[in-house]
Scaffold this motif. Sequence first.
Motif, PDB file in Angstrom:
ATOM      1  N   ASP A   8      44.423  -4.696  -2.747  1.00 38.73           N
ATOM      2  CA  ASP A   8      42.670  -4.293  -3.017  1.00 38.73           C
ATOM      3  C   ASP A   8      42.462  -5.204  -1.778  1.00 38.73           C
ATOM      4  OD1 ASP A   8      42.894  -6.665  -4.145  1.00 38.73           O
ATOM      5  OD2 ASP A   8      41.006  -6.130  -4.908  1.00 38.73           O
ATOM      6  N   GLY A   9      43.731  -5.961  -1.103  1.00 40.50           N
ATOM      7  CA  GLY A   9      42.874  -6.782   0.153  1.00 40.50           C
ATOM      8  C   GLY A   9      43.026  -5.735   1.258  1.00 40.50           C
ATOM      9  N   ALA A  10      42.770  -6.426   2.120  1.00 34.06           N
ATOM     10  CA  ALA A  10      42.367  -5.174   3.665  1.00 34.06           C
ATOM     11  C   ALA A  10      43.859  -5.402   5.015  1.00 34.06           C
ATOM     12  CB  ALA A  10      41.087  -5.950   4.174  1.00 34.06           C
ATOM     13  N   LEU A  11      44.648  -6.946   4.962  1.00 30.48           N
ATOM     14  CA  LEU A  11      45.186  -6.686   5.603  1.00 30.48           C
ATOM     15  C   LEU A  11      46.896  -6.661   5.521  1.00 30.48           C
ATOM     16  CD1 LEU A  11      43.934 -10.380   6.888  1.00 30.48           C
ATOM     17  CD2 LEU A  11      43.162  -7.748   7.868  1.00 30.48           C
ATOM     18  N   ALA A  12      47.755  -6.919   5.839  1.00 33.65           N
ATOM     19  CA  ALA A  12      48.917  -6.520   5.268  1.00 33.65           C
ATOM     20  C   ALA A  12      49.738  -7.607   5.171  1.00 33.65           C
ATOM     21  CB  ALA A  12      50.182  -6.149   6.699  1.00 33.65           C
ATOM     22  N   PRO A  13      50.695  -8.381   4.396  1.00 33.07           N
ATOM     23  CA  PRO A  13      51.769  -9.046   3.830  1.00 33.07           C
ATOM     24  C   PRO A  13      51.345  -9.926   4.918  1.00 33.07           C
ATOM     25  CG  PRO A  13      52.011  -7.411   2.918  1.00 33.07           C
ATOM     26  CD  PRO A  13      51.639  -6.464   3.696  1.00 33.07           C
ATOM     27  N   SER A  14      52.492  -9.780   5.767  1.00 30.04           N
ATOM     28  CA  SER A  14      52.246 -10.606   7.093  1.00 30.04           C
ATOM     29  C   SER A  14      51.486 -11.511   8.533  1.00 30.04           C
ATOM     30  CB  SER A  14      53.129 -10.147   8.119  1.00 30.04           C
ATOM     31  OG  SER A  14      52.686  -8.533   8.833  1.00 30.04           O
ATOM     32  N   ASP A  15      49.708  -9.754   7.913  1.00 28.39           N
ATOM     33  CA  ASP A  15      48.909 -10.859   8.400  1.00 28.39           C
ATOM     34  C   ASP A  15      48.206 -11.228   7.839  1.00 28.39           C
ATOM     35  OD1 ASP A  15      49.737  -8.564  10.512  1.00 28.39           O
ATOM     36  OD2 ASP A  15      48.253  -7.339   9.729  1.00 28.39           O
ATOM     37  N   VAL A  16      48.656 -11.300   6.702  1.00 30.52           N
ATOM     38  CA  VAL A  16      47.561 -12.566   5.800  1.00 30.52           C
ATOM     39  C   VAL A  16      49.086 -14.184   5.328  1.00 30.52           C
ATOM     40  CG1 VAL A  16      47.375 -13.336   2.772  1.00 30.52           C
ATOM     41  CG2 VAL A  16      47.301 -10.725   3.741  1.00 30.52           C
ATOM     42  N   ALA A  17      49.356 -13.870   5.968  1.00 32.02           N
ATOM     43  CA  ALA A  17      50.155 -14.997   5.716  1.00 32.02           C
ATOM     44  C   ALA A  17      50.361 -15.942   7.585  1.00 32.02           C
ATOM     45  CB  ALA A  17      52.016 -14.325   5.841  1.00 32.02           C
ATOM     46  N   ALA A  18      49.938 -15.159   8.665  1.00 34.38           N
ATOM     47  CA  ALA A  18      49.295 -14.948   9.188  1.00 34.38           C
ATOM     48  C   ALA A  18      47.927 -16.150   9.804  1.00 34.38           C
ATOM     49  CB  ALA A  18      49.328 -14.492  10.766  1.00 34.38           C
ATOM     50  N   ARG A  19      46.602 -15.461   8.857  1.00 40.62           N
ATOM     51  CA  ARG A  19      45.346 -16.060   8.299  1.00 40.62           C
ATOM     52  C   ARG A  19      45.513 -17.184   7.614  1.00 40.62           C
ATOM     53  NH1 ARG A  19      41.431 -13.104   9.409  1.00 40.62           N
ATOM     54  NH2 ARG A  19      39.398 -13.985   9.131  1.00 40.62           N
ATOM     55  N   ALA A  20      46.845 -17.172   6.430  1.00 43.22           N
ATOM     56  CA  ALA A  20      47.164 -18.910   5.821  1.00 43.22           C
ATOM     57  C   ALA A  20      47.641 -19.873   7.082  1.00 43.22           C
ATOM     58  CB  ALA A  20      48.217 -18.220   4.903  1.00 43.22           C
ATOM     59  N   LYS A  21      48.593 -19.806   7.263  1.00 41.07           N
ATOM     60  CA  LYS A  21      49.227 -20.245   8.737  1.00 41.07           C
ATOM     61  C   LYS A  21      47.856 -21.138   8.965  1.00 41.07           C
ATOM     62  CE  LYS A  21      52.023 -23.219  10.236  1.00 41.07           C
ATOM     63  NZ  LYS A  21      52.570 -23.917   9.772  1.00 41.07           N
ATOM     64  N   ALA A  22      47.501 -20.078   9.430  1.00 46.29           N
ATOM     65  CA  ALA A  22      46.301 -20.576  10.852  1.00 46.29           C
ATOM     66  C   ALA A  22      45.052 -21.339  10.085  1.00 46.29           C
ATOM     67  CB  ALA A  22      45.518 -19.145  11.357  1.00 46.29           C
ATOM     68  N   GLY A  23      44.656 -20.810   8.810  1.00 49.01           N
ATOM     69  CA  GLY A  23      44.011 -22.145   8.023  1.00 49.01           C
ATOM     70  C   GLY A  23      44.138 -23.394   7.299  1.00 49.01           C
ATOM     71  N   GLY A  24      45.971 -23.376   7.821  1.00 56.82           N
ATOM     72  CA  GLY A  24      45.905 -24.485   7.564  1.00 56.82           C
ATOM     73  C   GLY A  24      47.196 -24.714   6.133  1.00 56.82           C
ATOM     74  N   VAL A  25      47.139 -23.548   6.003  1.00 56.43           N
ATOM     75  CA  VAL A  25      48.043 -23.501   4.566  1.00 56.43           C
ATOM     76  C   VAL A  25      49.370 -24.651   4.782  1.00 56.43           C
ATOM     77  CG1 VAL A  25      49.226 -22.262   2.597  1.00 56.43           C
ATOM     78  CG2 VAL A  25      46.616 -21.944   3.510  1.00 56.43           C
ATOM     79  N   ASP A  26      49.729 -25.003   3.678  1.00 59.90           N
ATOM     80  CA  ASP A  26      51.437 -25.457   3.641  1.00 59.90           C
ATOM     81  C   ASP A  26      52.079 -24.742   2.275  1.00 59.90           C
ATOM     82  OD1 ASP A  26      50.903 -27.879   5.598  1.00 59.90           O
ATOM     83  OD2 ASP A  26      49.884 -28.473   3.869  1.00 59.90           O
ATOM     84  N   VAL A  27      51.475 -24.161   1.191  1.00 53.72           N
ATOM     85  CA  VAL A  27      52.365 -23.603   0.529  1.00 53.72           C
ATOM     86  C   VAL A  27      51.383 -22.312  -0.422  1.00 53.72           C
ATOM     87  CG1 VAL A  27      53.099 -24.406  -1.909  1.00 53.72           C
ATOM     88  CG2 VAL A  27      53.379 -25.842  -0.800  1.00 53.72           C
ATOM     89  N   TRP A  28      52.372 -21.515  -0.511  1.00 55.11           N
ATOM     90  CA  TRP A  28      51.432 -19.988  -0.468  1.00 55.11           C
ATOM     91  C   TRP A  28      51.847 -19.118  -1.028  1.00 55.11           C
ATOM     92  CZ3 TRP A  28      52.884 -15.345   2.262  1.00 55.11           C
ATOM     93  CH2 TRP A  28      51.491 -13.916   2.565  1.00 55.11           C
ATOM     94  N   ALA A  29      51.412 -18.487  -2.174  1.00 53.35           N
ATOM     95  CA  ALA A  29      51.512 -17.095  -2.791  1.00 53.35           C
ATOM     96  C   ALA A  29      50.580 -16.108  -2.856  1.00 53.35           C
ATOM     97  CB  ALA A  29      51.168 -17.737  -4.488  1.00 53.35           C
ATOM     98  N   LEU A  30      51.134 -14.766  -1.984  1.00 54.32           N
ATOM     99  CA  LEU A  30      50.584 -13.774  -2.054  1.00 54.32           C
ATOM    100  C   LEU A  30      50.959 -13.318  -3.663  1.00 54.32           C
ATOM    101  CD1 LEU A  30      49.546 -11.137  -0.527  1.00 54.32           C
ATOM    102  CD2 LEU A  30      51.632 -10.016  -0.480  1.00 54.32           C
ATOM    103  N   THR A  31      49.920 -13.091  -4.117  1.00 56.65           N
ATOM    104  CA  THR A  31      49.042 -12.279  -5.626  1.00 56.65           C
ATOM    105  C   THR A  31      48.641 -11.439  -5.440  1.00 56.65           C
ATOM    106  OG1 THR A  31      47.356 -13.687  -5.471  1.00 56.65           O
ATOM    107  CG2 THR A  31      49.418 -15.129  -6.496  1.00 56.65           C
ATOM    108  N   ASP A  32      49.297  -9.558  -5.078  1.00 57.43           N
ATOM    109  CA  ASP A  32      48.340  -8.435  -5.355  1.00 57.43           C
ATOM    110  C   ASP A  32      48.457  -7.837  -6.674  1.00 57.43           C
ATOM    111  OD1 ASP A  32      47.956  -7.706  -3.232  1.00 57.43           O
ATOM    112  OD2 ASP A  32      50.232  -7.402  -2.527  1.00 57.43           O
TER     113      ASP A  32
END
Length: 278
Positions: free
Chosen positions: A14-38
């Motif tokens: 139910d997110g608005a972005l593709a997984p790769s776009d969420v990854a890019a947004r996480a990186k832009a936000g300074g995230v170092d360790v990330w999990a997608l939890t659909d």
Amino acid sequence: MLNVDLHCHSRVSDGALAPSDVAARAKAGGVDVWALTDHDEIDGIPEAREAANALGMHYITGVEISVTWAARTVHIVGLRFDEKNQDLAEGLKNTRSGRERRAREMAAQLAEAGISNAFEGALKHVGNPDLISRTHFARYIVELGVCKDVSEVFSNYLIEGKPGFVPHRWATLKNAVDWIRGAGGIAVVAHPGRYDFDDLELDVFLAEFKRHGGVGVEVVTGSHTEQEYARFATVAKKYNLLASRGSDFHGPGESHTELGALPPLPASVVPVWHDWRL
């Protein structure tokens, strides 16, 4: 200090972005360790992992499983599991089933309240038709101009006692924790502040969660207040649970918190990632 975000969503649920776009947004936000939890779905993992690796983030497999407990819906996040595990995949598939029937009942209620064609309208916002949800209906209601944003929708529609609310029976707590542990992962209670448990209910719930093998609780998450950060840090210590952190990001302009923007965990708790060799 690592910036860890272990809870967010893509268009696979139910997110608005593709997984790769969420990854890019996480990186832009300074995230170092990330999990997608659909929600109840792991099909976004390959794209998410590839994008995270390309961006230099440490990727953690994740999922958020819908659970019915004591006639309430609660969510359990699974982390660091083998996404190829067949019992997990089959369990999630069974949990997803029944969403279309529920969605059509929701649309019928909304039609009675003056919002027509809600099922078709919600589908326009769905990345995965098997996972049509309240969020997709909310986006359609905003699109119509009935409400100014998703938060206003959830104050007037789609919640218990309001038009469009249809309960659904999800997985059991035991099922969810068993699937995660059977796939080699760890189970974490998502955003406990949202469930409005009193102290006795929380005690009974966490006792059962731990009995099934659950090990963590989200302490710092997008929908928690500063007071709830402190409360659930105390809960984590009291029940000997590891503490997790995640934005619960769904999309630009409709989430409480941006990816990577949360404050750190309180120093008094032990992070779920304390032994991950990051």
